[in-house]
Structure formats: C-alpha cells, structure tokens
Motif scaffolding. Structure first.
Motif, PDB file in Angstrom:
ATOM      1  N   GLN A  17     -43.181 -19.306 -61.954  1.00  0.00           N
ATOM      2  CA  GLN A  17     -43.721 -20.579 -61.288  1.00  0.00           C
ATOM      3  C   GLN A  17     -44.347 -21.389 -62.516  1.00  0.00           C
ATOM      4  OE1 GLN A  17     -46.089 -20.358 -57.867  1.00  0.00           O
ATOM      5  NE2 GLN A  17     -44.133 -20.062 -56.661  1.00  0.00           N
ATOM      6  N   VAL A  18     -45.302 -20.711 -63.322  1.00  0.00           N
ATOM      7  CA  VAL A  18     -45.774 -21.265 -64.438  1.00  0.00           C
ATOM      8  C   VAL A  18     -44.744 -21.736 -65.420  1.00  0.00           C
ATOM      9  CG1 VAL A  18     -47.374 -20.974 -66.426  1.00  0.00           C
ATOM     10  CG2 VAL A  18     -47.909 -20.143 -64.230  1.00  0.00           C
ATOM     11  N   GLN A  19     -43.902 -21.007 -65.694  1.00  0.00           N
ATOM     12  CA  GLN A  19     -42.738 -21.229 -66.686  1.00  0.00           C
ATOM     13  C   GLN A  19     -42.022 -22.434 -66.212  1.00  0.00           C
ATOM     14  OE1 GLN A  19     -40.888 -17.572 -66.951  1.00  0.00           O
ATOM     15  NE2 GLN A  19     -41.934 -17.199 -69.071  1.00  0.00           N
ATOM     16  N   LEU A  20     -41.425 -22.493 -64.850  1.00  0.00           N
ATOM     17  CA  LEU A  20     -40.892 -23.521 -64.494  1.00  0.00           C
ATOM     18  C   LEU A  20     -41.581 -24.797 -64.303  1.00  0.00           C
ATOM     19  CD1 LEU A  20     -38.199 -24.599 -63.187  1.00  0.00           C
ATOM     20  CD2 LEU A  20     -39.107 -23.822 -60.808  1.00  0.00           C
ATOM     21  N   LEU A  24     -40.445 -28.405 -65.884  1.00  0.00           N
ATOM     22  CA  LEU A  24     -40.520 -29.748 -65.416  1.00  0.00           C
ATOM     23  C   LEU A  24     -41.642 -30.694 -65.567  1.00  0.00           C
ATOM     24  CD1 LEU A  24     -39.552 -28.154 -61.957  1.00  0.00           C
ATOM     25  CD2 LEU A  24     -38.085 -29.135 -63.530  1.00  0.00           C
ATOM     26  N   GLU A  25     -42.536 -30.058 -66.274  1.00  0.00           N
ATOM     27  CA  GLU A  25     -43.898 -30.943 -66.770  1.00  0.00           C
ATOM     28  C   GLU A  25     -44.635 -31.251 -65.478  1.00  0.00           C
ATOM     29  OE1 GLU A  25     -42.460 -34.203 -69.233  1.00  0.00           O
ATOM     30  OE2 GLU A  25     -41.836 -32.802 -70.828  1.00  0.00           O
ATOM     31  N   ILE A  26     -44.596 -30.301 -64.839  1.00  0.00           N
ATOM     32  CA  ILE A  26     -45.744 -30.709 -63.437  1.00  0.00           C
ATOM     33  C   ILE A  26     -46.587 -29.567 -63.250  1.00  0.00           C
ATOM     34  CG2 ILE A  26     -43.753 -32.018 -62.147  1.00  0.00           C
ATOM     35  CD1 ILE A  26     -43.139 -29.437 -60.676  1.00  0.00           C
ATOM     36  N   LYS A  27     -47.558 -29.560 -62.384  1.00  0.00           N
ATOM     37  CA  LYS A  27     -48.624 -28.565 -61.976  1.00  0.00           C
ATOM     38  C   LYS A  27     -47.737 -27.280 -61.224  1.00  0.00           C
ATOM     39  CE  LYS A  27     -52.479 -31.637 -61.670  1.00  0.00           C
ATOM     40  NZ  LYS A  27     -53.483 -32.233 -60.660  1.00  0.00           N
ATOM     41  N   ARG A  28     -48.259 -26.058 -61.662  1.00  0.00           N
ATOM     42  CA  ARG A  28     -47.605 -24.909 -61.196  1.00  0.00           C
ATOM     43  C   ARG A  28     -47.929 -24.979 -59.527  1.00  0.00           C
ATOM     44  NH1 ARG A  28     -48.249 -20.904 -58.117  1.00  0.00           N
ATOM     45  NH2 ARG A  28     -50.580 -21.695 -57.418  1.00  0.00           N
ATOM     46  N   SER A  29     -48.967 -25.448 -58.970  1.00  0.00           N
ATOM     47  CA  SER A  29     -49.268 -25.478 -57.562  1.00  0.00           C
ATOM     48  C   SER A  29     -48.255 -26.121 -56.879  1.00  0.00           C
ATOM     49  CB  SER A  29     -50.681 -26.056 -57.272  1.00  0.00           C
ATOM     50  OG  SER A  29     -50.654 -27.526 -57.881  1.00  0.00           O
ATOM     51  N   LEU A  43     -37.500 -38.006 -56.410  1.00  0.00           N
ATOM     52  CA  LEU A  43     -36.102 -37.791 -57.299  1.00  0.00           C
ATOM     53  C   LEU A  43     -36.013 -37.483 -58.556  1.00  0.00           C
ATOM     54  CD1 LEU A  43     -33.107 -38.232 -56.930  1.00  0.00           C
ATOM     55  CD2 LEU A  43     -33.846 -40.929 -57.117  1.00  0.00           C
ATOM     56  N   ALA A  44     -37.092 -38.168 -59.256  1.00  0.00           N
ATOM     57  CA  ALA A  44     -37.211 -37.751 -60.987  1.00  0.00           C
ATOM     58  C   ALA A  44     -37.297 -36.292 -61.022  1.00  0.00           C
ATOM     59  CB  ALA A  44     -38.378 -38.478 -61.442  1.00  0.00           C
ATOM     60  N   THR A  45     -38.194 -35.613 -60.184  1.00  0.00           N
ATOM     61  CA  THR A  45     -38.340 -34.265 -60.546  1.00  0.00           C
ATOM     62  C   THR A  45     -37.122 -33.675 -60.086  1.00  0.00           C
ATOM     63  OG1 THR A  45     -40.882 -34.705 -59.794  1.00  0.00           O
ATOM     64  CG2 THR A  45     -40.073 -32.647 -59.810  1.00  0.00           C
ATOM     65  N   LEU A  46     -36.496 -33.785 -58.867  1.00  0.00           N
ATOM     66  CA  LEU A  46     -35.385 -33.338 -58.387  1.00  0.00           C
ATOM     67  C   LEU A  46     -34.017 -33.389 -59.655  1.00  0.00           C
ATOM     68  CD1 LEU A  46     -34.729 -34.438 -54.724  1.00  0.00           C
ATOM     69  CD2 LEU A  46     -35.155 -31.972 -55.480  1.00  0.00           C
ATOM     70  N   GLN A  47     -34.081 -34.555 -60.164  1.00  0.00           N
ATOM     71  CA  GLN A  47     -33.074 -34.444 -61.395  1.00  0.00           C
ATOM     72  C   GLN A  47     -33.470 -33.586 -62.343  1.00  0.00           C
ATOM     73  OE1 GLN A  47     -33.541 -38.857 -61.899  1.00  0.00           O
ATOM     74  NE2 GLN A  47     -31.713 -39.331 -60.608  1.00  0.00           N
ATOM     75  N   MET A  49     -35.043 -30.861 -62.051  1.00  0.00           N
ATOM     76  CA  MET A  49     -34.731 -29.557 -61.637  1.00  0.00           C
ATOM     77  C   MET A  49     -33.191 -29.116 -61.966  1.00  0.00           C
ATOM     78  SD  MET A  49     -36.807 -29.211 -57.995  1.00  0.00           S
ATOM     79  CE  MET A  49     -38.740 -29.242 -58.171  1.00  0.00           C
ATOM     80  N   ALA A  50     -32.541 -30.225 -61.451  1.00  0.00           N
ATOM     81  CA  ALA A  50     -30.907 -29.731 -61.587  1.00  0.00           C
ATOM     82  C   ALA A  50     -30.317 -29.808 -62.648  1.00  0.00           C
ATOM     83  CB  ALA A  50     -30.286 -31.231 -60.921  1.00  0.00           C
ATOM     84  N   GLN A  51     -31.146 -30.510 -63.967  1.00  0.00           N
ATOM     85  CA  GLN A  51     -30.882 -30.338 -65.481  1.00  0.00           C
ATOM     86  C   GLN A  51     -31.285 -28.835 -65.776  1.00  0.00           C
ATOM     87  OE1 GLN A  51     -32.859 -33.568 -67.147  1.00  0.00           O
ATOM     88  NE2 GLN A  51     -31.286 -35.090 -66.808  1.00  0.00           N
ATOM     89  N   VAL A  52     -32.399 -28.403 -65.276  1.00  0.00           N
ATOM     90  CA  VAL A  52     -32.882 -27.140 -65.736  1.00  0.00           C
ATOM     91  C   VAL A  52     -31.910 -25.960 -65.404  1.00  0.00           C
ATOM     92  CG1 VAL A  52     -34.818 -25.422 -65.470  1.00  0.00           C
ATOM     93  CG2 VAL A  52     -35.511 -27.792 -66.021  1.00  0.00           C
TER      94      VAL A  52
END
Length: 253
Positions: A17-20, A24-29, A43-47, A49-52
């Motif tokens: 979870q930390v690596q992901l 994504l440049e967001i908090k692990r929590s 939506l920006a986070t979803l996009q 995620m889709a790229q990763v």
C-alpha cells in the motif's frame, strides 16, 4: 468493484500500500480506505490508478477482475474490456469514426468517454446485426485494391478465437497502432499473423498481449472507384513505379 479490483491489481504487481501510494502521490491511509470501501477516489486519482495498472478507468471500476481472470486463460485476459460507446437520441449505439489523424490519440483515449464523444459519429441502416461497430480511416497501399483513405467499418470482436483465418480485421495494438490486415492464428502460439492483400508487403506477427482491440471488417466506404480492367499485379507495379519516381525526385533535391 473498485475496492476488490484495486486490491487485486496491487497484489498482481507485488506492490505494498505504501508503494502504490507513492506512485499515486497520495497518503497510504487513502489506499486502505479505497480497498476497504470506506472512501472513493477523485477522478484524477482514478485516472492515475488506471495508468499505473495499464487498464482503463472502466475496467478499474466495473468488472470483477479476479473472477474475470479466473474464468479465462492468460491469453484471453485482454478480452476483459469495457468499451466506451456513444448513443443517439433514441439510445441506439453510434458508429464512431476514427480519422487517420486521430489514430495516435485513439491508443491513449479509446477507453476515455470524453475522447470518444469528440469523434465524428454516424449510422448505417444496412447494418442490422447485433454488436458494437466502429469505423477507421486507413492509409497506405498494403490492402490494395482497397485504396488509401478508405473507411473500414468493423464489428468489435470479444474473443479472437472466433475469427476464421483470412478474415480482414482492424487490429489495434500497442506496437503497430491501427492497421487493416487479414489475420491468421499462429499454431501453438499466443500471437496473430497479419497479412496484407498487397503481395509487396511481408506478413508479420503481433503478440496477443499487445493487441488492444480487434474489429472484424464488415463494410467499407470509399470515394475512389476501382479502375476498370486492371489487375492487382499491374496496380501494385504502378504504385511501386510511382514510389520510385518520388524517391528519385527527393534524391535530385
């Protein structure tokens, strides 16, 4: 299905979870909250995620990916796909046209509803069979006598194994982009062999894992009428002569 799919895809790539979260440049929590269904990403986070995970946003949130992958072999995993489509005022599916100039953008936006919405759309009354259809403008002389600039209308193929050898198809792949060829299944191999109707072009192989979409050709639209009483060999020879003349002119310059 986001919480299930996110956890599944993360483990498939052996990410914590930390690596992901770092990718994504967001908090692990937040990753934990998404996987437990306690929160929904923007939506920006979803996009991102889709790229990763190299899937579409539709794939990320719609199908149950773990069960979908279990139900098919590795070679069929590319079939787990949700198409972005548009409909008319009567809720009938349109045929979206992908002009040649939009080909490069199509590989990045084929699953993006906003990209699909910007494409030209039309309907053909003579096509009544069920399925999803899309039209692609082709360039080049590899499929003569069908000339460059022709629009090929194809029906979306969910399972490539249903296609008979020699069927003309639009193949959308990561390596070759959008091409119009006759396809043949490679025996004991997870690949397709692509053939041109123009004998001047050699067949080549595309791996199934690189194939994004497959569209069986059902009709074509052209503003160029076939020449009278001219063989394919002669037409090919004329094209080659023209190419040589163009090359000579470039050399002179």
């Amino acid at each position: 299905m986001l919480s299930t799919n996110l956890k599944y895809l993360r483990k498939q790539q052996n990410l914590t979870q930390v690596q992901l979260a770092e990718k994504l440049e967001i908090k692990r929590s937040l990753i934990g909250a998404y996987e437990e269904g306690r929160a929904e990403p923007k939506l920006a986070t979803l996009q991102r995620m889709a790229q990763v995970f190299q899937v579409s946003v539709d794939q990320l949130i719609s199908p149950d990916l773990p069960n979908a992958f279990k139900s098919g072999s590795a070679n069929n995993r590319s079939n787990v796909k949700v198409l972005s489509i548009t409909v008319d005022s009567q809720d009938r599916e349109n045929i979206e046209l992908v002009p040649y100039k939009a080909s490069a953008g199509y590989l990045n936006g084929y699953a993006d509803p906003e990209f699909m919405e910007e494409l030209p759309k039309f309907r053909l009354p003579m096509i009544q069979s069920p399925g999803t259809y899309r039209a692609f403008e082709i360039k080049g002389d590899s499929m003569l006598p069908i000339p460059s600039g022709t629009v090929i209308v194809g029906r979306y193929v969910e399972d490539w194994q249903e296609i008979k050898d020699g069927t003309p198809c639009i193949v959308v792949s990561l390596q070759e982009g959008i091409v119009f060829k006759r396809i043949y299944q490679q025996q004991r191999s997870s690949a397709l062999r692509l053939h041109s109707d123009n004998p001047s072009y050699e067949p080549y192989v595309v791996k199934l894992e690189d194939v994004v979409e497959l569209w069986e050709a059902k009709a074509y639209i052209s503003t160029t009428f076939p020449l009278a009483e001219i063989s394919l060999d002669k037409l090919t020879s004329l094209v080659l002569d023209l190419q040589q003349e163009v090359q000579k002119l470039k050399t002179v310059k």
